[in-house]
Write a protein that holds these residues in place. Structure first.
Motif, PDB file in Angstrom:
ATOM      1  N   TRP A   1      30.754  58.546  27.009  1.00  0.00           N
ATOM      2  CA  TRP A   1      31.937  58.279  27.375  1.00  0.00           C
ATOM      3  C   TRP A   1      31.801  57.382  28.378  1.00  0.00           C
ATOM      4  O   TRP A   1      30.667  56.920  28.901  1.00  0.00           O
ATOM      5  CB  TRP A   1      32.930  59.588  27.890  1.00  0.00           C
ATOM      6  N   HIS A   2      32.843  56.908  29.026  1.00  0.00           N
ATOM      7  CA  HIS A   2      32.899  55.939  30.279  1.00  0.00           C
ATOM      8  C   HIS A   2      33.016  56.630  31.397  1.00  0.00           C
ATOM      9  O   HIS A   2      33.570  57.433  31.765  1.00  0.00           O
ATOM     10  CB  HIS A   2      34.010  54.723  30.111  1.00  0.00           C
TER      11      HIS A   2
ATOM     12  N   ILE B   1      35.055  52.129  23.773  1.00  0.00           N
ATOM     13  CA  ILE B   1      35.033  53.153  24.958  1.00  0.00           C
ATOM     14  C   ILE B   1      35.161  52.418  26.322  1.00  0.00           C
ATOM     15  O   ILE B   1      35.979  52.760  27.327  1.00  0.00           O
ATOM     16  CB  ILE B   1      33.613  53.783  24.908  1.00  0.00           C
TER      17      ILE B   1
ATOM     18  N   ASP C   1      38.081  57.584  23.669  1.00  0.00           N
ATOM     19  CA  ASP C   1      37.935  58.501  24.749  1.00  0.00           C
ATOM     20  C   ASP C   1      36.452  59.061  24.803  1.00  0.00           C
ATOM     21  O   ASP C   1      35.842  59.262  26.063  1.00  0.00           O
ATOM     22  CB  ASP C   1      38.655  59.615  24.851  1.00  0.00           C
ATOM     23  N   LEU C   2      35.812  59.213  23.489  1.00  0.00           N
ATOM     24  CA  LEU C   2      34.566  59.900  23.527  1.00  0.00           C
ATOM     25  C   LEU C   2      34.146  59.601  22.387  1.00  0.00           C
ATOM     26  O   LEU C   2      34.486  59.378  21.288  1.00  0.00           O
ATOM     27  CB  LEU C   2      34.758  61.435  23.491  1.00  0.00           C
TER      28      LEU C   2
ATOM     29  N   ASN D   1      35.910  58.162  33.508  1.00  0.00           N
ATOM     30  CA  ASN D   1      36.484  59.291  32.989  1.00  0.00           C
ATOM     31  C   ASN D   1      35.725  60.550  33.330  1.00  0.00           C
ATOM     32  O   ASN D   1      36.109  61.888  33.132  1.00  0.00           O
ATOM     33  CB  ASN D   1      36.679  59.283  31.488  1.00  0.00           C
TER      34      ASN D   1
ATOM     35  N   ILE E   1      38.626  59.924  19.280  1.00  0.00           N
ATOM     36  CA  ILE E   1      36.927  60.209  19.481  1.00  0.00           C
ATOM     37  C   ILE E   1      36.288  59.885  18.055  1.00  0.00           C
ATOM     38  O   ILE E   1      37.017  59.424  17.224  1.00  0.00           O
ATOM     39  CB  ILE E   1      36.708  61.603  19.757  1.00  0.00           C
TER      40      ILE E   1
ATOM     41  N   ARG F   1      35.205  67.379  27.155  1.00  0.00           N
ATOM     42  CA  ARG F   1      33.628  67.429  27.104  1.00  0.00           C
ATOM     43  C   ARG F   1      33.146  68.644  27.315  1.00  0.00           C
ATOM     44  O   ARG F   1      32.325  69.241  26.688  1.00  0.00           O
ATOM     45  CB  ARG F   1      33.145  66.515  28.423  1.00  0.00           C
TER      46      ARG F   1
ATOM     47  N   HIS G   1      39.920  64.786  30.453  1.00  0.00           N
ATOM     48  CA  HIS G   1      38.581  64.395  29.587  1.00  0.00           C
ATOM     49  C   HIS G   1      37.394  65.403  30.007  1.00  0.00           C
ATOM     50  O   HIS G   1      36.667  65.787  29.235  1.00  0.00           O
ATOM     51  CB  HIS G   1      38.212  63.039  30.342  1.00  0.00           C
TER      52      HIS G   1
END
Length: 323
Positions: free
Chosen positions: A279-280, A144, A150-151, A283, A103, A293, A289
């Motif tokens: 994020w993408h 990302i 990931d974030l 995910n 992250i 979050r 994931h």
């Protein structure tokens, strides 16, 4: 990954993703309920297939090669699609779930978000770990999208196709000075504020906020005596000098008792900013994931909402800025 895909055993890709996520062959073996030799053998087969080492030793674990960095996003996307089709991918067992999340966490948000998350991990997800990457990285959106990050929790929304953005909170900026500052009384007026020596981030980092623009347009040019390249050094320096600095309120409130600081409302109006979680979209439904979050936001709302007003927000797709 385009050549001879028909000859790749799906289980090998599962091993690849586990080693990439954990950064450690032994940890990946435990996550997959396999022996370490079995994981090593799977990696050997993958290396032969792709004619690349894929992972190289680094400290007590392994780090991915450039080929692995290129492969991870499509591998994860394919595995997630298969998992969703087979079992819905709706839940995970936190007690046994193993994953390393990478992250980006902006410095002023880190002491707010990370302690409650780490306590949650310690109590409920002992095999989850977090790797914090540099916050002021110009390639955040690319990483990302590529799946190597990931974030991101940042002070400005990042625009790229496929990115999702949710506002964490708004923040306002205040002025901090050492206790018993010889030139500041119970309140800080604009004339005194502008005449004092200031501590600030270096120019390229200040450009991410509106502080300079607002102060210049509403008060004039401030006297910046010392510029630093990280926010964490600012409270300690201000606490032992007669310099003042501008910081986000919540960060300053956490640092004030540690470094003997007084907090003042800025006598020169400074625009509020917002912190964003990015994020993408691939995910969105990944159970691990999603847990990360939701845990970040739940802990934040429970512990700091009173001091850090929330701005309700639903995740939205990032939009490209107009030229």
């Amino acid at each position: 990954m385009s050549a001879n895909l028909r000859n790749i055993d799906l289980n090998l890709l599962i091993v690849f993703e586990a080693v990439f996520s954990t950064g450690n062959i032994s940890h990946a073996a435990r996550q997959l309920a396999l022996s370490q030799p079995a994981v090593s053998n799977a990696l050997t087969r993958l290396r032969e297939h792709f004619d690349d080492p894929l992972f190289v030793r680094s400290g007590r674990g392994v780090k991915p090669t450039n080929r692995s960095l290129q492969m991870i996003a499509p591998v994860r996307e394919a595995l997630q699609l298969i998992r969703r089709q087979l079992d819905g991918g709706q839940s995970i067992d936190l007690a046994t779930y193993q994953r390393k999340f990478r992250i980006v966490m902006v410095d002023t948000l880190e002491p707010v978000l990370m302690p409650p998350l780490l306590r949650d991990i310690s109590g409920h997800a002992p095999h989850v770990s977090i790797e914090s990457r540099p916050a002021w990285n110009s390639r955040v959106s690319e990483e990302i999208v590529a799946g190597t990050l990931d974030l991101a929790c940042h002070t400005f929304p990042i625009s790229a196709p496929g990115l999702m953005i949710s506002t964490i909170c708004d923040c306002d900026h205040i002025v901090v000075a050492r206790r018993d500052h010889p030139r500041i009384g119970k309140t800080l007026d604009a004339k005194t504020f502008m005449s004092l020596g200031h501590l600030a981030l270096i120019g390229e980092l200040r450009g991410h906020a509106n502080i300079d623009r607002d102060i210049t347009s509403r008060g004039g040019i401030r006297n910046i005596v010392y510029e630093v390249n990280k926010v964490w050094s600012m409270p300690a320096i201000v606490g032992s000098t007669d310099l003042v600095c501008v910081l986000p309120r919540r960060f300053a409130e956490l640092m004030a008792p540690l470094f003997g600081l007084e907090i003042y409302d800025s006598p020169v109006p400074i625009s509020d900013q917002s912190y964003h979680m990015i994020w993408h979209e691939k995910n969105n439904d990944d159970p691990g994931h999603k847990w990360l979050r939701e845990t970040l936001m739940r802990n934040f709302q429970a512990g700091t909402a009173a001091s850090y007003p929330m701005k309700p927000s639903k995740p939205s797709k990032a939009r490209r800025p107009r030229p």
